[in-house]
Design an enzyme around this catalytic site. Structure first.
Site, PDB file in Angstrom:
ATOM      1  N   GLY A 174      46.272  28.435  27.083  1.00 34.63           N
ATOM      2  CA  GLY A 174      45.785  27.061  26.981  1.00 34.63           C
ATOM      3  C   GLY A 174      46.027  26.227  28.219  1.00 34.63           C
ATOM      4  O   GLY A 174      46.205  25.011  28.134  1.00 34.63           O
ATOM      5  N   LEU A 175      46.058  26.882  29.377  1.00 31.68           N
ATOM      6  CA  LEU A 175      46.157  26.176  30.655  1.00 31.68           C
ATOM      7  C   LEU A 175      47.274  25.133  30.701  1.00 31.68           C
ATOM      8  O   LEU A 175      47.058  23.987  31.113  1.00 31.68           O
ATOM      9  CB  LEU A 175      44.804  25.508  30.982  1.00 31.68           C
ATOM     10  CG  LEU A 175      43.641  26.456  31.274  1.00 31.68           C
ATOM     11  CD1 LEU A 175      42.311  25.691  31.260  1.00 31.68           C
ATOM     12  CD2 LEU A 175      43.812  27.151  32.624  1.00 31.68           C
ATOM     13  N   ASN A 226      38.127  27.230  38.758  1.00 30.57           N
ATOM     14  CA  ASN A 226      38.076  27.920  37.474  1.00 30.57           C
ATOM     15  C   ASN A 226      37.068  27.195  36.577  1.00 30.57           C
ATOM     16  O   ASN A 226      37.371  26.148  36.015  1.00 30.57           O
ATOM     17  CB  ASN A 226      39.489  27.902  36.876  1.00 30.57           C
ATOM     18  CG  ASN A 226      39.560  28.544  35.503  1.00 30.57           C
ATOM     19  OD1 ASN A 226      38.545  28.963  34.948  1.00 30.57           O
ATOM     20  ND2 ASN A 226      40.752  28.614  34.955  1.00 30.57           N
ATOM     21  N   CYS A 279      35.862  26.629  31.669  1.00 33.49           N
ATOM     22  CA  CYS A 279      36.366  25.601  30.764  1.00 33.49           C
ATOM     23  C   CYS A 279      35.183  24.921  30.116  1.00 33.49           C
ATOM     24  O   CYS A 279      34.119  24.814  30.705  1.00 33.49           O
ATOM     25  CB  CYS A 279      37.172  24.572  31.536  1.00 33.49           C
ATOM     26  SG  CYS A 279      38.477  25.347  32.482  1.00 33.49           S
ATOM     27  N   LYS A 326      35.408  30.968  40.394  1.00 29.66           N
ATOM     28  CA  LYS A 326      35.785  32.063  39.501  1.00 29.66           C
ATOM     29  C   LYS A 326      34.846  32.135  38.317  1.00 29.66           C
ATOM     30  O   LYS A 326      34.757  31.213  37.506  1.00 29.66           O
ATOM     31  CB  LYS A 326      37.219  31.871  39.010  1.00 29.66           C
ATOM     32  CG  LYS A 326      37.714  33.054  38.197  1.00 29.66           C
ATOM     33  CD  LYS A 326      39.202  33.101  38.162  1.00 29.66           C
ATOM     34  CE  LYS A 326      39.710  34.300  37.388  1.00 29.66           C
ATOM     35  NZ  LYS A 326      41.183  34.227  37.253  1.00 29.66           N
ATOM     36  N   ILE A 359      36.399  38.988  37.467  1.00 30.87           N
ATOM     37  CA  ILE A 359      36.028  38.136  36.361  1.00 30.87           C
ATOM     38  C   ILE A 359      37.266  37.423  35.808  1.00 30.87           C
ATOM     39  O   ILE A 359      38.392  37.890  35.959  1.00 30.87           O
ATOM     40  CB  ILE A 359      35.375  38.954  35.205  1.00 30.87           C
ATOM     41  CG1 ILE A 359      36.273  40.109  34.763  1.00 30.87           C
ATOM     42  CG2 ILE A 359      34.033  39.461  35.651  1.00 30.87           C
ATOM     43  CD1 ILE A 359      35.779  40.885  33.547  1.00 30.87           C
ATOM     44  N   GLY A 364      41.392  44.350  35.130  1.00 29.49           N
ATOM     45  CA  GLY A 364      41.838  45.680  34.750  1.00 29.49           C
ATOM     46  C   GLY A 364      42.282  46.576  35.888  1.00 29.49           C
ATOM     47  O   GLY A 364      42.396  47.786  35.706  1.00 29.49           O
TER      48      GLY A 364
HETATM   49  C1  LIG Z   1      48.359  35.305  30.527  1.00 33.82           C
HETATM   50  C2  LIG Z   1      47.152  35.023  31.363  1.00 33.82           C
HETATM   51  C3  LIG Z   1      46.919  33.731  31.815  1.00 33.82           C
HETATM   52  C4  LIG Z   1      45.799  33.455  32.600  1.00 33.82           C
HETATM   53  N1  LIG Z   1      45.600  32.178  33.070  1.00 33.82           N
HETATM   54  C5  LIG Z   1      44.570  31.918  33.908  1.00 33.82           C
HETATM   55  C6  LIG Z   1      44.393  30.654  34.491  1.00 33.82           C
HETATM   56  O1  LIG Z   1      45.176  29.734  34.268  1.00 33.82           O
HETATM   57  N2  LIG Z   1      43.330  30.450  35.325  1.00 33.82           N
HETATM   58  C7  LIG Z   1      42.448  31.447  35.616  1.00 33.82           C
HETATM   59  O2  LIG Z   1      41.522  31.235  36.392  1.00 33.82           O
HETATM   60  N3  LIG Z   1      42.588  32.676  35.080  1.00 33.82           N
HETATM   61  C8  LIG Z   1      43.625  32.941  34.234  1.00 33.82           C
HETATM   62  N4  LIG Z   1      43.783  34.205  33.708  1.00 33.82           N
HETATM   63  C9  LIG Z   1      42.796  35.235  34.019  1.00 33.82           C
HETATM   64  C10 LIG Z   1      43.278  36.150  35.150  1.00 33.82           C
HETATM   65  O3  LIG Z   1      43.429  35.425  36.337  1.00 33.82           O
HETATM   66  C11 LIG Z   1      42.288  37.299  35.386  1.00 33.82           C
HETATM   67  O4  LIG Z   1      41.040  36.754  35.768  1.00 33.82           O
HETATM   68  C12 LIG Z   1      42.085  38.157  34.150  1.00 33.82           C
HETATM   69  O5  LIG Z   1      43.320  38.339  33.489  1.00 33.82           O
HETATM   70  C13 LIG Z   1      41.493  39.536  34.468  1.00 33.82           C
HETATM   71  O6  LIG Z   1      42.301  40.263  35.334  1.00 33.82           O
HETATM   72  P1  LIG Z   1      43.397  41.364  34.858  1.00 33.82           P
HETATM   73  O7  LIG Z   1      42.689  42.332  33.978  1.00 33.82           O
HETATM   74  O8  LIG Z   1      43.905  41.961  36.132  1.00 33.82           O
HETATM   75  O9  LIG Z   1      44.446  40.610  34.120  1.00 33.82           O
HETATM   76  C14 LIG Z   1      44.897  34.486  32.915  1.00 33.82           C
HETATM   77  C15 LIG Z   1      45.143  35.781  32.445  1.00 33.82           C
HETATM   78  C16 LIG Z   1      46.249  36.066  31.682  1.00 33.82           C
HETATM   79  C17 LIG Z   1      46.472  37.477  31.191  1.00 33.82           C
END
Ligand SMILES: Cc1cc2nc3c(=O)[nH]c(=O)nc-3n(C[C@H](O)[C@H](O)[C@H](O)COP(=O)(O)O)c2cc1C
Ligand SMILES: Cc1cc2nc3c(=O)[nH]c(=O)nc-3n(C[C@H](O)[C@H](O)[C@H](O)COP(=O)(O)OP(=O)(O)OC[C@H]3O[C@@H](n4cnc5c(N)ncnc54)[C@H](O)[C@@H]3O)c2cc1C
Ligand SMILES: Cc1cc2nc3c(=O)[nH]c(=O)nc-3n(C[C@H](O)[C@H](O)[C@H](O)COP(=O)(O)OP(=O)(O)OC[C@H]3O[C@@H](n4cnc5c(N)ncnc54)[C@H](O)[C@@H]3O)c2cc1C
Ligand SMILES: Cc1cc2nc3c(=O)[nH]c(=O)nc-3n(C[C@H](O)[C@H](O)[C@H](O)COP(=O)(O)O)c2cc1C
Ligand code: FES
Ligand code: FES
Lengths: 242, 311, 311, 242
Positions: free
Chosen positions: B74-75, B131, B134, B170, B196, B250
């Site tokens: 939830g940011l 980002n 939203c 993003k 993504i 991933g």
């Molecule tokens: C716990 C968590 C919090 C995240 N918070 C944000 C965020 O605040 N802003 C954002 O742009 N992406 C956020 N993401 C997305 C990640 O930056 C990333 O885009 C996404 O997890 C896919 O990459 P990954 O598979 O390597 O985790 C969050 C991801 C996770 C798992």
């Protein structure tokens, strides 16, 4: 595949410990190390971290301090509680002769440690502190495990009057323990670190920080670049600036 | 053969390797971001800051459901005003390490994005990440900016009008046509794209409780489960635009990073892998990528970037 | 307690248990569909038939990438004329078993859907499944019918005008707002919804070959990786419409099926699980679901259907 | 995680067998059972099933019959080939005394079987048939493994004239093998089944069908309700109606 999702357990026993602290014994058993914790979940309420007091039957001891812990305190035997864990890195046991220092519900993880220390035949001394007599946690349980227990209270209502760190100071000088294990409020841990560092006694502290994921990802619990939930909650020295 | 050169330049900013800490992972403060930088990241992204402080959602907020993670944090953030102070301290600590800082931001109106961008620029980050996953409060259907080419472009126009820092946009995978969004933001002046953000949302139900486990009920899916989707998104975006792309989603091992780069990514975001392999994952990714490149006689990332588009 | 009742009625058709063989899995002929029916499926769906014969894509067409499967089989089928004969034989073999047959169909224009539906009705299947995850050749952007509420509704109107068989519409998860699609097809007269079709598309690149492994480059993702997305889609659809929903996506075990039903599904589709657990998966799912129900004192599926929407 | 994706190997040797059949020895080794197959992938061309002739060094033997097999035939040592496998259910070896019946490149899986049979000390007889002398596959290799080999050709250019099933008939009557293992065209397998059933000799046949997924999912290879790729390709009786 679903191993790391919450598992459900039934509350088998609810044991009052102090006016604000209650122990919950679950009909579950897990493999864990002393100092590790779990995330307890009540659907529709919240999910929060608690130290493992005993791995089997799985037991936690909870101080009623707010919304979630209050909901926990309303659980009765037969009701259900979910948990994820064990999580985090626990204590590393070493030395024939150890001293545990507990402030408030800091006694919770130290109970599990005392259990393990007894099983490996160590001599365990405990310095137990609280605000007042009715807040002293586990004096009987710890003595029952064969620990030598000293107590103190801030208001002098039981044992020495003063902070538990005064007690630590005198016990450290008197018994020269091989290592010190501490859990309690941050200020107490800082004092413990100072006392031990001054005497060259190795110590380990279990810390608390506000947690969300409990899995080392979100950064909520970070302190001095360390994740309390995954790099800790036990640290073999207090993180600088914490 | 000499050790391969893993460096990459994004919008004029040099990264010593392509691995970028993704936003929302660990990036809650200066000390932890410094630790990640020291662990070998090529660049780090701070958590997303918005116009006002936000407490985030109650727990559970993050789960490992087996195939990957799901989160609805939830940011949470103290708002961009405090954010500037946190980012200034972070920048200070990263400067001697030569690791660039990416500041991430969000808002709920296009104008809001511009304002947050203007404020956050004061902290002097190297790059901005916008980002846009939203909800657009001005959209009558409550669609996120990321799902509508015009809304996404409007955000970029506002941001570009408010700051001279390079803007990475993003993108969300939860759209029917990601190429259209990519083209729209490129045309609006975006300097780079990262993709993504999390997939979905998804839902995991506890069959004992009979309810979704996340307090927010639904959450974004990340980790191993989303890699094929992320790779395809990066491939599609790279076929549609010519600005650089940071491939995220991933990536756990060096070979996953190679896949991203072959799909056309200039750099590679690392999020959930911090859970699976710890913060030491950055060093290990670097070694694994180097090892692959040495075995294949590649001296630079450009030697195989985008090759999956050929033939 | 007596054994729980797993039966479910969809559009007046009784299934002895909620497990439905998903389209495109094994359903290539009468003998193999009979085998699946004998293995304990509550209903079986044949492969999708289109207006003309299609060879499908060259190999590789299906891969196990670790977290799930990815496929680009390309809807190979002999065309609906031959399809009617295959389905007639299948229906013949299933009749004595009391296992309903669902015929799946696709086309590339809304009118085409109506025509295929009219023809396929001759085979007398119990239900029709309308696979709308195909590109709409009349759409100027080449979007699939499943991504546009109006196009999806148009398909249903054509089908409903051409047949009196109940029509299940199979939705794609690759849309920004699946509720809008669900509402549109319900309003156009759909009798049930099945969801989800495969996710993505995704892409898996071989880093030795430097190219996508699937001959078609991209493919739909299925299996464990998509379960949280599928559950959320089912949850969303059930909150938007009142026609029954067949929940499909990543169901491997009885507990996955319970999740789907708690999200609101009336029946549960089984696809990739046939790969992971073999055709015997139907019997095992039935046992696992029964065991869960007995342990929780549920006599019927309605006792816990949709409970995840409460509270 | 990526265990079931294609793996790459380098062609170590290319060995001509007959005018249309070539053997490819790869610089890889796998664990497999005789009768299992792999899906060979040439990026940009196609991916098709081939029997495992030897698991280490991994070897396949390919008849040039169309697009993909032609592309395979253009491979030279040092070039790469990808494979998924082993796939399917292979032969179950039993009986001291066995008879293999091969038509055309059906000799491929039977070679692996002969290898395994030799290693467990069985007596192996082989009936090898082909259209003409130049199409006889593996007579030398099989003899080299210690098998007793009989050959026949349809045009009589080598060995008996006639189908390999005539050979089977006389060998079955003469030697009463404990079991029969056959691979070849469908019509041949049907004849084999008839001959064995009439004599009460247990048999196993390796079948071919057009395959897509090779993993039991798509139904392309289904015959009489059985998936050749996963329930087979070896069956201990011919599926009814196949
Ligand atoms: C716990 C968590 C919090 C995240 N918070 C944000 C965020 O605040 N802003 C954002 O742009 N992406 C956020 N993401 C997305 C990640 O930056 C990333 O885009 C996404 O997890 C896919 O990459 P990954 O598979 O390597 O985790 C969050 C991801 C996770 C798992
Ligand atoms: C590793 C660890 C082990 C713990 N072990 C125990 C234990 O064995 N027994 C026990 O009673 N408590 C333990 N706690 C503290 C316990 O998690 C909090 O008391 C609980 O989360 C408060 O929740 P609440 O909703 O009741 O209170 P709130 O209304 O949320 O807050 C009440 C007070 O608790 C603090 N707090 C809230 N959430 C957390 C949190 N996640 N972590 C730390 N502090 C928090 C708040 O700052 C506030 O001061 C532990 C905490 C951690 C991090
Ligand atoms: C389990 C199994 C094991 C096999 N083992 C061998 C082997 O060891 N050596 C060998 O040379 N061949 C073997 N084959 C056959 C081989 O797969 C085909 O010859 C090959 O796929 C033909 O591809 P192509 O593109 O060259 O020919 P195409 O142009 O596709 O077709 C040429 C001929 O082969 C047939 N064919 C095409 N694809 C297949 C397929 N996937 N399965 C069966 N027949 C097909 C066609 O019907 C046609 O008659 C095996 C097949 C199976 C199913
Ligand atoms: C190999 C394969 C082929 C498929 N073919 C079709 C098809 O022809 N028509 C269709 O509607 N869905 C098709 N699907 C989608 C499935 O029916 C199902 O919706 C999807 O795989 C998700 O379910 P699962 O995770 O249980 O596999 C196919 C899926 C697979 C894996
Ligand atoms: S609680 Fe998320 S990192 Fe520790
Ligand atoms: S080839 Fe797909 S089931 Fe056998």
């Amino acid at each position: 595949m679903r191993d790391r999702l919450p598992r459900v357990a039934t509350v088998a026993q609810v044991i009052p410990e102090t006016s604000k602290v209650t122990t919950f014994v679950l009909d579950a058993a897990i493999k864990a190390h002393p100092g590790q914790f779990l995330m307890a979940w009540l659907p529709g309420v919240n999910e929060k971290p608690f130290s493992i007091v005993r791995p089997g039957p799985l037991t936690i001891t909870v101080a009623n301090v707010g919304n979630f812990t209050d909901a926990l305190h309303r659980l009765v035997p037969g009701e259900r509680l979910w948990y994820r864990g064990p999580l985090g890195r626990g204590f590393r046991l070493s030395g024939r002769d150890i001293l545990l220092v507990a402030g408030g519900y800091g006694a919770a993880p130290l109970h599990f440690l005392a259990l393990a220390a007894r099983d490996s035949g160590m001599a365990v001394r405990v310095a137990l502190g609280a605000r007042a007599q009715e807040d002293l946690l586990f004096p009987g349980r710890l003595a029952g495990l064969g620990c030598r227990v000293w107590t103190c209270t801030e208001d002098g209502s039981f044992g020495e009057r003063g902070p538990v760190t005064d007690l630590l100071q005198s016990l450290a000088d008197q018994h020269r323990p091989k290592s010190v294990y501490a859990c309690g409020p941050q200020a107490m841990l800082q004092a413990v670190a100072g006392i031990c560092d001054a005497r060259g006694i190795p110590y380990q502290v279990s810390m608390e920080r506000y947690m969300r994921c409990g899995m080392g990802l979100c950064g909520s619990c970070a302190v001095a670049g360390l994740r309390v939930c995954r790099d800790g909650p036990v640290f073999s020295r207090l993180p600088p600036g914490s | 053969m000499s050790r391969p050169d893993l460096s990459v330049t994004i919008c004029g900013v040099v990264l010593k390797n392509p691995f970028v800490l993704a936003s929302g992972i660990l990036g809650t403060g200066a000390a932890i971001l410094e630790r990640v930088a020291r662990s070998g990241a090529g660049a780090v992204t701070a958590k997303s800051y918005g116009p006002e402080p936000r407490a985030g959602h109650p727990n559970p907020t993050v789960l490992d459901w087996g195939g990957g993670l799901i989160n609805a944090v939830g940011l949470p953030n103290p708002g961009v005003e405090v954010g500037v102070r946190e980012l200034l301290e972070t920048k200070e600590r990263l400067r001697p390490l030569g690791v660039p800082l990416i500041a991430s931001l969000f808002a709920d109106t296009a104008k809001g994005y511009g304002e947050v961008a203007r404020t956050i620029t004061q902290a002097g980050p190297d790059l901005l990440e916008i980002n846009i996953s939203c909800p657009n409060v001005e959209d009558e259907f409550g669609q996120p900016f990321a799902a509508d080419p015009r809304a996404a472009a409007q955000v970029i126009l506002e941001v570009k009008g408010a700051t001279s820092l390079p803007a990475i946009v993003k993108l969300s995978p939860n759209v029917a046509d990601i190429k259209a969004i990519a083209r729209a933001v490129e045309q609006a002046g975006a300097d780079a794209i990262s993709a993504i953000n999390t997939l979905g949302p998804g839902m995991v139900i506890d069959i004992e409780a009979g309810r979704p486990i996340l307090a927010h009920r639904v959450g974004g899916v990340s980790g191993p489960a989303i890699r094929p989707i992320a790779v395809r998104c990066v491939y599609d975006i790279c076929s549609a635009v010519s600005i650089p792309v940071i491939g995220i989603g991933g990536v756990l091992r060096g070979q996953d990073a190679v896949e991203m780069i072959m799909a056309g990514a200039s750099a590679v975001g690392v999020g959930s892998a911090v859970y699976y392999r710890g913060p030491g994952v950055f060093k290990r990714l670097e070694v694994e990528l180097s090892t692959y490149m040495e075995a294949h006689g590649y001296a630079r990332l450009e030697d195989f970037r985008g090759v999956a588009h050929e033939g």
